[in-house]
Scaffold this active site. Sequence first.
Site, short mmCIF file in Angstrom:
data_model
loop_
_atom_site.label_atom_id
_atom_site.label_comp_id
_atom_site.label_asym_id
_atom_site.label_seq_id
_atom_site.Cartn_x
_atom_site.Cartn_y
_atom_site.Cartn_z
N LYS A 67 -3.19 -59.00 33.36
CA LYS A 67 -3.35 -59.83 34.25
C LYS A 67 -2.10 -59.74 34.97
CE LYS A 67 -2.17 -64.38 35.08
NZ LYS A 67 -1.94 -64.12 36.97
N LYS A 91 5.66 -57.57 29.02
CA LYS A 91 6.20 -59.11 29.79
C LYS A 91 4.76 -60.52 28.44
CE LYS A 91 7.13 -59.01 33.85
NZ LYS A 91 6.64 -59.36 35.00
N LYS A 103 -1.36 -54.97 37.49
CA LYS A 103 -0.49 -54.89 38.87
C LYS A 103 -1.17 -54.94 39.91
CE LYS A 103 3.42 -56.79 40.06
NZ LYS A 103 4.15 -57.80 39.17
N THR A 187 9.32 -68.32 37.77
CA THR A 187 9.69 -67.50 37.73
C THR A 187 11.18 -67.37 37.35
OG1 THR A 187 7.84 -66.14 38.56
CG2 THR A 187 9.85 -65.18 38.10
N ASN A 218 11.55 -66.73 46.36
CA ASN A 218 11.26 -67.99 45.65
C ASN A 218 12.37 -67.50 44.21
OD1 ASN A 218 10.21 -68.72 43.26
ND2 ASN A 218 7.91 -68.92 43.72
N SER A 355 1.55 -69.52 35.29
CA SER A 355 0.02 -68.63 35.42
C SER A 355 -1.42 -68.49 34.32
CB SER A 355 0.72 -67.32 35.57
OG SER A 355 1.11 -66.70 36.95
#
Length: 430
Positions: A67, A91, A103, A187, A218, A355
């Site tokens: 992910k 993470k 990624k 985030t 963001n 997510s």
Amino acid sequence: MAGLFDGAVKRLDKAAEHAKIDSEAVERLKHPKATLEVSVPVRMDDGSLSIFTGYRVHHDNTRGPTKGGIRFHPQVSLDEVKALAFWMTFKCAVTNVPFGGGKGGVVCNPKELSHLEVERLSRSYIQQMADFIGPDVDIPAPDVYTNARIMGWMMDEYSKIHRRYQPAVITGKPIPLGGSLGREDATGRGGYYCVEELAKLRGWNRSDIRVAVQGFGNAGQTIARLLHQSGFRIVAVSDSQGGIHNDVGFDVPSLIQNKNETRHLKAVYCNGSVCEEVDADTITNEQLLALDVDVLVPAALEDQITGDNVDDVKADVIVELANGPTTPDADDVLFNRGVLTIPDILANAGGVTVSYFEWTQNKQGYYWPLESVQQRLQSMMSREFAAVYDVMEQHKVDMRTAAYIHAMNRIGEAIEAQGTKRYFANGGHE
Ligand code: GLU
């Protein structure tokens, strides 16, 4: 200069000394599982064909499908994508979401592309990656210079290729296309919850705490907005063009309104649609990092606080909303000086946490109200912040090493559950 991936891997050995994880597993984590480089052909508006380079890396999938976001940026490189995928593994383990790390990235400057070119680029990238990603394989999401609309195009392209609706292939989608409420600001919000936990521990009087935020995208906008709302003083913010500083503190909603209307960061106070300029110093990004503040929030790109400028950093607390903003040599200096760094793999984990919520909602076809998303995010962030803080105190290490120890314990448990050398050698007994 050592590559980003090598720098990232360096943190492993230090944490492994304290973690319950087999040395063979640590070795495994030093090598990404799979890497794909593709050429991404795009028909440009003037009729010409441009070929961009795209990457996707699966770092580790012991705890679940890989992910992580997709970045559109001129500086994207394989080394960077590998490092970003590596950070995603840890993470996800820190927050205990059942994913591994991945990624992706495309080397491009989206600011120079038209909206239609960005759409064609996004779809073309998915055409090249269609066999490498999937709802139970590898699930992308937004990252630097990619957003919900792009995720929507990508999901649509993947669904067309597979001839069925596949919302769980990607997260961070627009709400009407299967996105989750609360993903957009997750985030920054996750980072904000970390700061609130620290404020409780330290007994902070919020209006005394001066905060500088580097990066006003963001994540940077969200944390500035929430901290301001909670009474903290946001004294400096910057974007890629530079920043503004005023020790009195800014009215953050006005800055956001103006930035989003004009695309420029300006020191303003807005009353309705009328914005008036207020007093402020114009500063560079480098100067922002060196300001006399209490909390510094790097929310832009990696490698910002380095061996070269770490001696200028005056903040007591650093909240890493960006991925990899502090280099390993700077880390040691900060630790020895007593600066607390809330590391990226914890501070910015709110994005991947929501997510995960989005992915589960897509799989179930059952959508949650915003309050449930935010409550669950808050309880996960507070729980894991406390757990990492405990590890830090117990092992007397910096908070980054503590987060890695905490993550590696979880990855280690998953590996052990498949049977250890001892288990097999003892005929099925631990
Ligand atoms: N790109 C974000 C990150 O670096 C989000 C990843 C995700 O939601 O999968 O954490």
